[in-house]
Design an enzyme around this catalytic site. Structure first.
Site, PDB file in Angstrom:
ATOM      1  N   LYS A 224     -38.943  -7.754  10.634  1.00  0.00           N
ATOM      2  CA  LYS A 224     -38.162  -7.625  11.870  1.00  0.00           C
ATOM      3  C   LYS A 224     -37.783  -6.166  12.052  1.00  0.00           C
ATOM      4  O   LYS A 224     -37.135  -5.576  11.195  1.00  0.00           O
ATOM      5  CB  LYS A 224     -36.903  -8.497  11.802  1.00  0.00           C
ATOM      6  CG  LYS A 224     -35.911  -8.246  12.953  1.00  0.00           C
ATOM      7  CD  LYS A 224     -34.674  -9.137  12.871  1.00  0.00           C
ATOM      8  CE  LYS A 224     -33.646  -8.751  13.950  1.00  0.00           C
ATOM      9  NZ  LYS A 224     -32.427  -9.603  13.899  1.00  0.00           N
TER      10      LYS A 224
ATOM     11  N   ASP B  19     -29.802  -3.380  17.765  1.00  0.00           N
ATOM     12  CA  ASP B  19     -29.492  -4.704  18.306  1.00  0.00           C
ATOM     13  C   ASP B  19     -28.120  -4.687  18.963  1.00  0.00           C
ATOM     14  O   ASP B  19     -27.099  -4.823  18.292  1.00  0.00           O
ATOM     15  CB  ASP B  19     -29.543  -5.758  17.187  1.00  0.00           C
ATOM     16  CG  ASP B  19     -29.282  -7.164  17.721  1.00  0.00           C
ATOM     17  OD1 ASP B  19     -29.295  -7.334  18.968  1.00  0.00           O
ATOM     18  OD2 ASP B  19     -29.084  -8.076  16.901  1.00  0.00           O
TER      19      ASP B  19
ATOM     20  N   LYS C 176     -23.118  -8.012  22.126  1.00  0.00           N
ATOM     21  CA  LYS C 176     -22.207  -8.148  20.985  1.00  0.00           C
ATOM     22  C   LYS C 176     -20.865  -7.511  21.330  1.00  0.00           C
ATOM     23  O   LYS C 176     -20.840  -6.471  21.981  1.00  0.00           O
ATOM     24  CB  LYS C 176     -22.785  -7.431  19.757  1.00  0.00           C
ATOM     25  CG  LYS C 176     -23.949  -8.126  19.097  1.00  0.00           C
ATOM     26  CD  LYS C 176     -24.393  -7.349  17.861  1.00  0.00           C
ATOM     27  CE  LYS C 176     -25.671  -7.918  17.263  1.00  0.00           C
ATOM     28  NZ  LYS C 176     -25.526  -9.258  16.704  1.00  0.00           N
TER      29      LYS C 176
ATOM     30  N   ASP D 166     -30.951  -3.074  11.961  1.00  0.00           N
ATOM     31  CA  ASP D 166     -31.655  -4.319  12.274  1.00  0.00           C
ATOM     32  C   ASP D 166     -33.183  -4.181  12.184  1.00  0.00           C
ATOM     33  O   ASP D 166     -33.911  -5.113  12.514  1.00  0.00           O
ATOM     34  CB  ASP D 166     -31.233  -4.805  13.669  1.00  0.00           C
ATOM     35  CG  ASP D 166     -31.172  -6.318  13.767  1.00  0.00           C
ATOM     36  OD1 ASP D 166     -31.135  -6.980  12.715  1.00  0.00           O
ATOM     37  OD2 ASP D 166     -31.165  -6.830  14.902  1.00  0.00           O
TER      38      ASP D 166
ATOM     39  N   ASP E 133     -29.061 -12.528  21.914  1.00  0.00           N
ATOM     40  CA  ASP E 133     -28.735 -11.924  20.618  1.00  0.00           C
ATOM     41  C   ASP E 133     -29.503 -12.600  19.476  1.00  0.00           C
ATOM     42  O   ASP E 133     -29.500 -12.102  18.355  1.00  0.00           O
ATOM     43  CB  ASP E 133     -27.220 -11.984  20.380  1.00  0.00           C
ATOM     44  CG  ASP E 133     -26.761 -11.017  19.311  1.00  0.00           C
ATOM     45  OD1 ASP E 133     -27.574 -10.156  18.903  1.00  0.00           O
ATOM     46  OD2 ASP E 133     -25.602 -11.121  18.883  1.00  0.00           O
TER      47      ASP E 133
ATOM     48  N   GLU F  96     -32.571 -12.486  18.911  1.00  0.00           N
ATOM     49  CA  GLU F  96     -33.815 -11.817  19.297  1.00  0.00           C
ATOM     50  C   GLU F  96     -34.798 -11.663  18.139  1.00  0.00           C
ATOM     51  O   GLU F  96     -36.004 -11.585  18.352  1.00  0.00           O
ATOM     52  CB  GLU F  96     -33.492 -10.434  19.889  1.00  0.00           C
ATOM     53  CG  GLU F  96     -33.301  -9.291  18.874  1.00  0.00           C
ATOM     54  CD  GLU F  96     -32.118  -9.487  17.941  1.00  0.00           C
ATOM     55  OE1 GLU F  96     -31.220 -10.276  18.287  1.00  0.00           O
ATOM     56  OE2 GLU F  96     -32.109  -8.872  16.854  1.00  0.00           O
TER      57      GLU F  96
ATOM     58  N   ARG G 124     -35.815 -13.703  15.826  1.00  0.00           N
ATOM     59  CA  ARG G 124     -36.781 -14.811  15.701  1.00  0.00           C
ATOM     60  C   ARG G 124     -37.869 -14.734  16.768  1.00  0.00           C
ATOM     61  O   ARG G 124     -38.964 -15.227  16.573  1.00  0.00           O
ATOM     62  CB  ARG G 124     -36.036 -16.150  15.720  1.00  0.00           C
ATOM     63  CG  ARG G 124     -35.306 -16.447  16.999  1.00  0.00           C
ATOM     64  CD  ARG G 124     -34.222 -17.513  16.825  1.00  0.00           C
ATOM     65  NE  ARG G 124     -33.043 -17.008  16.113  1.00  0.00           N
ATOM     66  CZ  ARG G 124     -31.984 -17.755  15.773  1.00  0.00           C
ATOM     67  NH1 ARG G 124     -31.963 -19.047  16.081  1.00  0.00           N
ATOM     68  NH2 ARG G 124     -30.962 -17.230  15.136  1.00  0.00           N
TER      69      ARG G 124
END
Ligand code: BES
Ligand code: MN
Ligand code: ZN
Length: 516
Positions: free
Chosen positions: A278, A283, A290, A301, A360, A362, A364
């Site tokens: 990933k 993020d 967030k 991230d 959020d 994201e 996956r």
């Protein structure tokens, strides 16, 4: 990075800034004070065999992480002795375990920042111990100061960098400089630590300087240097290929997404591993923004992609006899007029449709596309690495990553690999009943499910994008990827390089024909 040598020199005659020795807690049965670890005999003798007592007087207990400095005894060329805690002394005749050595070496290297040369007189019984100490030194000496005190002119430039320079040179006493196994152990430690430290650099680099394009360029250059084939899919190629997940996550950012494929191949390979990372370079949460307090560290991230990148390069440097393909799913998750909205449906690379209920979630989405892409080559196994869920941090804390898999034996193998390299990890289940929560009225699946067990829900989502019959494991490194607390052992503040050593170990096991 710190220069390493193996040395047969005796401690007294050594020209160095310090001599590092080990001190352990006496085994409980003896109820004694601290004990001097093997390797420090010459120092102890020069103290007339009273070193343990001297250390106790100075407050040393032998606890892990403890540093006690004392003046070197008369006749020593080095002025300083640094005693590092090794934790509880092993049972009679047993050797200190590799992780205890690695951590103690890391603590010592950190304590010696600013010094030129240190001699390490820690317990060392074989080449593997030398490798562990070397790794601890190289990882513990790490510092990230690319953004400190580098102003081209003015006061900051005069002051120089804020921190002390990393320890420049480490000599491992008791090592055998002409022994093949020792030399190989040091070479391995150097390759792994250099690549791991580079992953840390990438994680620590602020997101305004490391967007998907910049990350891809760095990967491209490194791949070239190490004879790794590299392919970068930009927005145009991703659109043409139908990578709806990666494009959907990157849609809100001024910096477009990328999918990087790194292929290391060996003519002697009998196995093929795929590593998927990933790589969200920042993020923000996207439209499901967030709240303040949750995004200050979200440059981390992309830690999964950094780990995959480092592991593939390390595998190449070590010349492992296994094919390793690394997939870096790179995007920046930002809110804007072009961003994916909660309620949008994405058509993924696999053809499945996903209703995005929370932008959020994201990670996956980008991983789903990369997992499907990796599956097309039918590797023997896929391992993905991701800072995927806050839920996994709640479950396992900030030092342990969770392992999920579609195969019990493989999950166990990954866990054992992690244990072998000293990375705390724990197996987590994929309970079938949690799939129901991701049912969508509109699409094949939603990107969110029940809140409870959020880390497992994310794992179940990913499982749907792994090709039929392919062995797969998922490492959720949200906890250990980024150290918000103080440094410990060989782990610095900030990016840690979590999972790099586990991936390298898996590649080594596959190379040796010991993985499945
Ligand atoms: N990158 C975060 C997970 C994360 C949180 C990593 C804290 C490191 C530290 C991920 O993209 C995320 O936001 N996950 C959500 C999922 C939820 C919306 C289903 C989470 O865990 O809250
Ligand atoms: Mn997120
Ligand atoms: Zn994320």
């Amino acid at each position: 990075m710190t220069a390493l040598t193996l040395s047969t020199a005796a401690a007294p005659g050594l020209r160095a800034d310090a001599i590092v020795i080990g001190v352990a807690k006496g085994a409980a049965s003896k109820a004694s004070g601290p004990v001097v670890a093997p390797g420090a005999e010459a120092v102890d003798q020069a103290y007339d065999g009273r070193l343990a007592g001297v250390l106790e007087t100075l407050g040393a207990s032998g606890a892990e992480g403890e540093v006690t400095k004392l003046p070197a005894p008369a006749g020593f060329k080095a002025p300083l002795v640094v005693a590092v805690g090794l934790g509880t002394q092993p049972e009679k005749d047993a050797a200190y375990d590799a992780e205890a050595l690695r951590r103690a070496a890391g603590v010592a290297a950190r304590a010696l920042a600013g010094s030129k040369k240190a001699a390490f007189a820690l317990p060392l019984t074989d080449a593997a111990d030398a490798g562990a100490i070397a790794e601890g030194v190289l990882l513990g000496a790490y510092s990230f100061d690319a953004y400190k005190g580098n102003a081209p002119s003015g006061a900051a430039a005069k002051d120089g960098k804020n921190g002390r320079a990393p320890l420049a040179e480490a000599a491992l006493l008791g090592g055998k400089p002409r022994d093949k196994a020792y030399k190989a152990a040091l070479e391995r430690a150097t390759a792994v630590a250099e690549e791991l430290n580079r992953a840390r650099d990438l994680i620590n680099t602020p997101p305004n300087d490391l967007n998907p394009e910049a990350f891809a360029a760095i990967a491209q250059a490194a791949a070239k240097e190490h004879g790794i084939k590299v392919q970068v899919l930009d927005e145009k190629a991703l659109t043409k290929g139908g990578y709806g997940g990666i494009l959907g996550v990157g849609a809100g950012s001024a910096s477009g997404p990328r999918l990087v494929k790194l292929s290391y191949t060996s003519s002697k390979a009998k196995r093929h591993l795929a590593f998927v990372g990933k790589g969200i370079t920042y993020d923000s949460g996207g439209i499901s923004l967030k709240p303040a307090g949750h995004n200050e560290t979200m440059k981390c991230d992309m830690s999964g992609a950094a780990a995959v990148f480092a592991a593939v390069v390390a595998a190449a440097r070590l010349g492992l006899e296994v094919n390793v393909t690394g997939w870096l799913a790179l995007a920046e998750n930002m809110p804007s007029g072009s961003a994916t909205r909660p309620g949008d449906v994405l058509r993924m690379y696999s053809g499945k449709t996903v209703e995005v209920l929370n932008t959020d979630a994201e990670g996956r989405l980008v991983l789903a596309d990369a997992l499907w892409a990796a599956s097309q080559e039918k590797p023997d196994a896929i391992v993905d690495v991701a800072t995927l869920t806050g839920a996994m941090m709640l479950a396992l804390g900030s030092r342990t990553f969770g392992i999920m898999a579609n195969d019990d034996a493989f999950r166990t193998a990954v866990h054992e690999a992690a244990e072998q390299v000293g990375e705390p990890a724990w197996p987590m289940p994929l309970p079938e009943h949690l799939r129901k929560g991701m049912e969508s009225a509109t699409a094949d699946i939603a990107n969110m499910g029940e809140r409870m067990g959020g880390g497992l829900v994310a794992g179940l989502f990913l499982r749907e994008f792994v090709g039929e019959g392919i062995t797969w494991a998922h490492l959720d490194i949200a906890g250990p990827a980024f150290n918000e607390g103080g440094p410990f052992g060989y782990t610095p503040k900030g990016g840690t390089g979590s999972a790099v050593r586990t991936l390298v170990r898996l590649a080594e096991l596959a190379s040796a024909g010991e993985l499945g």
